[in-house]
Design a protein around this motif. Structure first.
Motif, PDB file in Angstrom:
ATOM      1  N   SER A  43      44.751  42.507  51.149  1.00  0.00           N
ATOM      2  CA  SER A  43      44.951  41.089  51.482  1.00  0.00           C
ATOM      3  C   SER A  43      44.535  40.187  50.321  1.00  0.00           C
ATOM      4  O   SER A  43      45.124  39.126  50.117  1.00  0.00           O
ATOM      5  N   ASP A  46      47.397  40.331  47.913  1.00  0.00           N
ATOM      6  CA  ASP A  46      48.479  39.480  48.433  1.00  0.00           C
ATOM      7  C   ASP A  46      48.175  38.000  48.200  1.00  0.00           C
ATOM      8  O   ASP A  46      49.071  37.227  47.866  1.00  0.00           O
ATOM      9  N   LYS A  49      48.947  37.224  44.623  1.00  0.00           N
ATOM     10  CA  LYS A  49      50.391  37.143  44.427  1.00  0.00           C
ATOM     11  C   LYS A  49      50.945  35.822  44.945  1.00  0.00           C
ATOM     12  O   LYS A  49      51.796  35.200  44.300  1.00  0.00           O
TER      13      LYS A  49
END
Length: 106
Positions: A43, A46, A49
């Motif tokens: 997570s 992510d 990103k």
């Protein structure tokens, strides 16, 4: 050029350039990325990103250095949570050594 291990067995690696580290510093991409629990999992990767994607989308013309960081490191097939932890450790060591020598890249 630096090499980070991206899995615990050591069979996968990513090469990180000095330019990649400078880009991380320029955009403060690792600042406040990890929660107070200190756990780096998928997570967190992510989140990084999404932060980068947001920066790229907010620019009229995405900067080449940010795109190169994505291609070379962040969106690399081997990048997982373990690799992000290694990238953060590399960045901390790189920044410390840079401060000790007193050199600035900008």
């Amino acid at each position: 050029m630096y090499k980070i291990q991206t899995n615990q067995s050591g069979t996968r690696n990513i090469e990180v350039s000095e330019d990649n580290l400078i880009t991380l510093e320029k955009y403060n991409l690792l600042q406040d990325l990890v929660d107070s629990n200190g756990i780096i999992d998928e997570s967190v990767l992510d989140k990084l990103k999404l932060n980068i994607r947001s920066i790229i989308n907010s620019q009229d013309v995405p900067e080449k250095e940010l795109i190169n960081l994505c291609i070379d490191v962040i969106y690399h097939n081997n990048m997982k949570a373990f690799g992000l932890h290694q990238l953060i450790m590399l960045y901390i060591n790189w920044k410390d050594s840079k401060e000790k020598t007193g050199t600035e890249q900008f």
